[in-house]
Structure formats: structure tokens, C-alpha cells
Design a protein around this motif. Structure first.
Motif, PDB file in Angstrom:
ATOM      1  N   ALA A  48       0.711  -1.092  -0.036  1.00 20.46           N
ATOM      2  CA  ALA A  48      -0.033   0.057  -0.039  1.00 20.46           C
ATOM      3  C   ALA A  48       0.865   1.230   0.034  1.00 20.46           C
ATOM      4  O   ALA A  48       1.951   1.296   0.514  1.00 20.46           O
ATOM      5  CB  ALA A  48      -1.063   0.110   1.030  1.00 20.46           C
ATOM      6  N   SER A  49       0.328   2.332  -0.439  1.00 25.07           N
ATOM      7  CA  SER A  49       1.195   3.746  -0.556  1.00 25.07           C
ATOM      8  C   SER A  49       1.483   4.016   0.899  1.00 25.07           C
ATOM      9  O   SER A  49       0.463   3.421   1.836  1.00 25.07           O
ATOM     10  CB  SER A  49       0.279   4.629  -1.104  1.00 25.07           C
TER      11      SER A  49
ATOM     12  N   LYS B  62       0.368   6.568   2.502  1.00 26.77           N
ATOM     13  CA  LYS B  62      -1.137   7.259   2.898  1.00 26.77           C
ATOM     14  C   LYS B  62      -1.875   6.135   3.245  1.00 26.77           C
ATOM     15  O   LYS B  62      -2.504   6.054   4.330  1.00 26.77           O
ATOM     16  CB  LYS B  62      -1.616   7.822   1.599  1.00 26.77           C
ATOM     17  N   ASN B  63      -1.997   4.980   2.519  1.00 31.03           N
ATOM     18  CA  ASN B  63      -3.075   3.874   2.643  1.00 31.03           C
ATOM     19  C   ASN B  63      -2.552   3.035   3.804  1.00 31.03           C
ATOM     20  O   ASN B  63      -3.087   2.549   4.786  1.00 31.03           O
ATOM     21  CB  ASN B  63      -3.374   3.179   1.533  1.00 31.03           C
TER      22      ASN B  63
ATOM     23  N   LYS C 175       4.643  -0.841   3.318  1.00 31.69           N
ATOM     24  CA  LYS C 175       4.457   0.555   2.650  1.00 31.69           C
ATOM     25  C   LYS C 175       5.553   0.624   1.511  1.00 31.69           C
ATOM     26  O   LYS C 175       6.884   0.510   1.750  1.00 31.69           O
ATOM     27  CB  LYS C 175       4.761   1.291   3.784  1.00 31.69           C
TER      28      LYS C 175
ATOM     29  N   ALA D 252       5.967   3.756  -1.866  1.00 30.09           N
ATOM     30  CA  ALA D 252       5.715   4.811  -2.649  1.00 30.09           C
ATOM     31  C   ALA D 252       5.521   4.443  -4.155  1.00 30.09           C
ATOM     32  O   ALA D 252       4.971   5.409  -4.760  1.00 30.09           O
ATOM     33  CB  ALA D 252       6.741   6.046  -2.437  1.00 30.09           C
TER      34      ALA D 252
ATOM     35  N   ASN E 224       0.162   3.602  -6.024  1.00 31.61           N
ATOM     36  CA  ASN E 224      -0.614   5.100  -6.004  1.00 31.61           C
ATOM     37  C   ASN E 224      -1.674   4.984  -4.798  1.00 31.61           C
ATOM     38  O   ASN E 224      -1.791   3.783  -4.064  1.00 31.61           O
ATOM     39  CB  ASN E 224      -1.093   5.306  -7.341  1.00 31.61           C
ATOM     40  N   ASP E 225      -2.400   6.022  -4.463  1.00 30.11           N
ATOM     41  CA  ASP E 225      -3.170   6.099  -3.394  1.00 30.11           C
ATOM     42  C   ASP E 225      -4.608   5.626  -3.686  1.00 30.11           C
ATOM     43  O   ASP E 225      -5.509   5.363  -3.040  1.00 30.11           O
ATOM     44  CB  ASP E 225      -3.441   7.722  -3.089  1.00 30.11           C
ATOM     45  N   TYR E 226      -4.624   5.025  -4.865  1.00 31.23           N
ATOM     46  CA  TYR E 226      -6.006   4.698  -5.257  1.00 31.23           C
ATOM     47  C   TYR E 226      -6.230   2.734  -5.594  1.00 31.23           C
ATOM     48  O   TYR E 226      -7.069   2.601  -5.877  1.00 31.23           O
ATOM     49  CB  TYR E 226      -6.559   5.070  -6.779  1.00 31.23           C
ATOM     50  N   THR E 227      -5.037   2.292  -5.041  1.00 29.72           N
ATOM     51  CA  THR E 227      -4.892   0.862  -5.355  1.00 29.72           C
ATOM     52  C   THR E 227      -4.063   0.286  -3.989  1.00 29.72           C
ATOM     53  O   THR E 227      -3.024   0.945  -3.759  1.00 29.72           O
ATOM     54  CB  THR E 227      -4.087   0.501  -6.580  1.00 29.72           C
ATOM     55  N   ILE E 228      -4.818  -0.964  -3.739  1.00 31.88           N
ATOM     56  CA  ILE E 228      -3.856  -1.633  -2.662  1.00 31.88           C
ATOM     57  C   ILE E 228      -3.868  -2.657  -3.128  1.00 31.88           C
ATOM     58  O   ILE E 228      -4.699  -3.735  -3.788  1.00 31.88           O
ATOM     59  CB  ILE E 228      -4.731  -1.624  -1.284  1.00 31.88           C
TER      60      ILE E 228
ATOM     61  N   ASP F 191     -10.847   3.876  -5.994  1.00 25.94           N
ATOM     62  CA  ASP F 191     -11.180   5.055  -6.873  1.00 25.94           C
ATOM     63  C   ASP F 191     -12.547   5.031  -7.205  1.00 25.94           C
ATOM     64  O   ASP F 191     -12.760   4.424  -8.332  1.00 25.94           O
ATOM     65  CB  ASP F 191     -10.336   5.059  -8.018  1.00 25.94           C
TER      66      ASP F 191
END
Length: 323
Positions: A223-224, A226-227, A259, A261, A264-268, A322
Motif C-alpha cells: 500500500a502507498s 497514505k493508505n 509500505k 511509494a 498509488n493512493d487509489y490501489t492496494i 477510486d
């Protein structure tokens, strides 16, 4: 004995052998099993021979490698080991199922197809369900990842070797991060996509992703940042948080959270690291050793050719945020 080994540039250019392998062949480790040098490899024994200390309170400076023409031959291996150590600190080692060596920069691999489910039963005299393994019709191209490093000898010669090694490790880590981006993209390609239930990620979405794995185990999530932070803030995770021997977070249902980078923040991404990804290389880390030995540090390159291939597509699934 290690004191009698003739060090020369040609040790870096022996076909099919690394510098350390060439040294070890001339100076086998087993000769030191019951001595004070036990535990040191052939390169480390050469450092001792020339009294080059690469760490600790008495750490030497870069210029110590260049006291003699023979000791200078050791410098490229020092650089390579530091960069490689940085690369090994990346998440690549945690997400690759198998590493394959290719003789060229094109790699086909194979495809697997199933005629029926494994639960299919047959009666006597009838054919069993078939699993077909055949060469892939498409090849992957191994791409070059690398860096041009510019640093004059005068700029680095008085630097402590441990400090210089940190700089080299950071280059290796960033290079591995770039490679990881390609690895993550390959894992995602062809993976079944699962949508979150609501407008924001919830613990129930992670459990739903986990439930999608039948034949394989979702033992890893990428995960990013953020997530990953969002997941760690979930009450269900905080109430039963644990870590493995590497310090990675283990989620309550036994999955390691990584974790990165490079996501992206839209995919795990959830996957079984034992089955999902193949890393293909046509070379180990390549460096311009002659330049390093001759103190021509003004511009030298480090690079490697590699690519990634999905092995079992069903061993990876993605959670789509997303919506």
C-alpha cells in the motif's frame, strides 16, 4: 594464503565469475575454518591484508584503497557491495517469488491453462482434467536500470569509508525503488480488481480482499504510505498489531503490510509472494571497474538489466479505492 594473492583488474572480467568468486577460487574459505579469519570471505581477507578498515572508530578514508596498485583493485568491489546492500534494503526481496537468470535481454517464460477445475471428478476410463504448460507467445524485454555517478577523486578521497558507503547505499536503494515500480506494475497487470464497499477504505474491505483468495494465500499487501497509515489507524489493527522478524507489520489476519511509494493512493495490492512474481535478470550489477581502479571517478556507471513476469495471475488481486 591470502597474503600471496596477486590482485589485478582481470579478476573482474572472468567469464561467469564475480570478483569475490574469482578471489575465493584462488583463496578458498575452508582454508581458514579453524583460524582467526574464520567468517571472513575472500574480499574481507584482502581488506585485512592491506589493513583497510571500512567501519568503526578507526575507519579509514577512501584514499586508503589507493596506497598500492593492488589494493586499488579492491575499490570497485567495495563500491559494488555498498550499492548492492542498499538495493537489498528495498522491498524487492519481500515480493519476488523467484529470480531467474537469462542469457539474453528477451525472455519468454511459459503460460499455464486449465481444462477444468481441480474439483472435477472423472469415472474410470475417462480422461483426467488437464493442466497445460506451454511457452508464452509473448516475450518480455529486459530493460537497463542504472545511474551515472559523477564524483572526482579529489572530492571523495578524504571521506571516511563508512560515510561514503552510506552515500552508495542510498544510490542502491533509490535504484531498487525504481525497479520496484516496474515490479508493482507487473503484479497489478491481469490481477482481478475488487472495489471497496463505501466511499472510503474500511477494515471490512481488507477482509473482503482477503476472502477473494482461494487456492493461494494473501500473505502480503503493498500500500502507498497514505493508505498504509490509514490501515494502521484502524481500530481492528491497533488492537492486535504485531511484527515479524524484519519489523514488518502483520495484520490481524496474518498478512504482512508493506509500505511503498511505488503504489498509488487509489490501489492496494494483495498477493501471495510465493507465487505471484518472477524477476528475470541478464546480469548482476555492472560497473566500470577500470575507471574506479584508475581513480577516474569523474563519471562512472552502475547498471543492471532486468524485467518482471507474472507467474500465477490468480495469486494477486487489487483493491480499487477510486470510486
Amino acid at each position: 594464503m591470502y597474503n600471496d594473492i596477486k590482485l589485478e583488474k582481470g579478476l573482474y572480467n572472468l567469464a561467469g565469475k564475480s570478483f569475490t568468486q574469482a578471489l575465493t577460487e584462488a583463496d578458498p574459505d575452508e582454508n581458514y575454518a579453524d583460524s582467526s579469519l574464520a567468517g571472513l570471505d575472500a574480499f574481507e581477507r584482502q581488506l585485512k591484508r592491506f589493513d583497510i578498515k571500512i567501519c568503526g572508530s578507526e575507519c579509514d578514508k577512501v584514499e586508503k584503497f589507493f596506497v598500492t596498485t593492488e589494493s586499488a583493485v579492491l575499490f570497485p568491489e567495495f563500491v559494488k557491495r555498498a550499492i548492492t546492500q542498499g538495493m537489498e534494503e528495498s522491498i524487492l526481496t519481500d515480493i519476488v517469488a523467484v529470480k531467474t537468470r537469462s542469457d539474453c535481454n528477451q525472455y519468454r517464460g511459459y503460460l499455464i491453462s486449465e481444462s477444468a477445475a481441480y474439483t472435477t471428478k472423472t469415472s474410470e476410463g475417462n480422461s483426467l482434467p488437464e493442466t497445460t504448460i506451454k511457452e508464452s507467445p509473448n516475450s518480455i524485454s529486459l530493460l537497463k536500470y542504472g545511474r551515472l555517478i559523477t564524483a572526482s577523486y579529489e572530492a571523495v578521497r578524504l571521506q571516511r569509508l563508512d560515510v561514503f558507503a552510506v552515500t552508495l547505499r542510498s544510490i542502491g536503494k533509490k535504484l531498487a525503488d525504481a525497479i520496484t515500480s516496474s515490479a508493482v506494475s507487473t503484479i497489478k497487470t491481469g490481477a482481478i480488481e475488487v472495489d471497496i464497499a463505501g466511499s472510503a477504505l474500511a477494515y471490512s474491505d481488507l477482509l473482503n480482499l482477503y476472502s477473494q483468495f482461494t487456492s493461494y494465500n494473501m500473505n502480503t499487501i503493498i500500500a502507498s504510505p497514505k493508505n498504509a497509515a490509514l490501515i494502521l489507524s484502524m481500530t481492528q489493527v491497533q488492537d492486535s498489531i504485531s511484527t515479524d522478524e524484519k519489523g514488518n507489520i502483520i495484520l490481524p489476519f496474518g498478512t504482512v503490510l508493506i509500505k511503498s511509494a511505488q503504489v498509488n493512493d487509489y490501489t492496494i495490492i494483495g498477493f501471495d509472494r510465493n507465487y505471484a512474481l518472477e524477476m528475470v535478470t541478464s546480469s548482476e550489477l555492472i560497473m566500470e571497474t577500470d575507471k574506479l581502479i584508475d581513480r577516474q571517478l569523474d563519471a562512472f556507471t552502475v547498471s543492471m538489466n532486468l524485467g518482471f513476469k507474472s507467474i500465477i495471475s490468480d495469486a494477486a488481486k487489487t483493491l480499487n479505492l477510486d470510486k
